[in-house]
Design a protein around this motif. Structure first.
Motif, short mmCIF file in Angstrom:
data_model
loop_
_atom_site.label_atom_id
_atom_site.label_comp_id
_atom_site.label_asym_id
_atom_site.label_seq_id
_atom_site.Cartn_x
_atom_site.Cartn_y
_atom_site.Cartn_z
N VAL A 25 0.83 -1.21 0.00
CA VAL A 25 0.00 0.00 0.00
C VAL A 25 0.87 1.26 0.00
O VAL A 25 0.46 2.29 -0.51
N ILE A 27 2.47 2.45 3.01
CA ILE A 27 2.44 3.11 4.31
C ILE A 27 3.29 2.29 5.28
O ILE A 27 3.63 1.14 4.99
N ASN A 31 1.74 2.80 10.93
CA ASN A 31 0.53 3.52 10.55
C ASN A 31 -0.60 2.56 10.20
O ASN A 31 -1.76 2.82 10.52
N LEU A 32 -0.29 1.46 9.55
CA LEU A 32 -1.31 0.46 9.25
C LEU A 32 -1.85 -0.14 10.55
O LEU A 32 -3.05 -0.36 10.68
N VAL A 43 -8.81 8.53 7.72
CA VAL A 43 -8.08 7.77 6.70
C VAL A 43 -8.25 8.50 5.37
O VAL A 43 -9.35 8.95 5.04
N ARG A 44 -7.17 8.68 4.66
CA ARG A 44 -7.24 9.33 3.35
C ARG A 44 -7.91 8.39 2.35
O ARG A 44 -7.70 7.18 2.39
N THR A 47 -5.45 6.24 0.59
CA THR A 47 -5.01 5.07 1.36
C THR A 47 -6.08 4.00 1.34
O THR A 47 -5.79 2.81 1.14
N LEU A 51 -5.70 0.26 -0.16
CA LEU A 51 -6.02 -0.94 0.63
C LEU A 51 -7.00 -1.83 -0.13
O LEU A 51 -6.82 -3.05 -0.21
#
Length: 83
Positions: A25, A27, A31-32, A43-44, A47, A51
């Motif tokens: 992804v 990241i 952060n995950l 959450v953006r 992102t 995912l």
């Protein structure tokens, strides 16, 4: 928080580790982990889209809304019912 995160479910279905997902992804595993454990405040969309692409799923497979219990709903906003 009324938003539940089901990334663990999709990881298990795809037989994928947190580290592998994070790398694919783009990241950090830390952060995950924050997102996966429901500690993220936001959450953006980029992102979330990444995912979904990697896990081959829809946003609703990763996030769901859960009603809070009655005690919490009766409390004023920002105040915990059990405080």
């Amino acid at each position: 928080m009324p938003i539940a995160v089901d990334i663990d479910v999709m990881l298990a279905r795809r037989k994928m580790s947190v580290g592998e997902l994070a790398g694919r992804v783009g990241i950090t595993p830390a952060n995950l982990s924050v997102l996966k454990n429901g500690r993220a405040k936001a959450v953006r969309f980029a992102t979330l889209a990444a995912l979904c692409e990697v896990l081959e799923c829809q946003p609703g497979d990763l996030l769901r809304w859960e009603a809070e219990d009655a005690h919490t709903e009766d409390a004023p906003r920002g105040v915990r019912a059990d405080a």
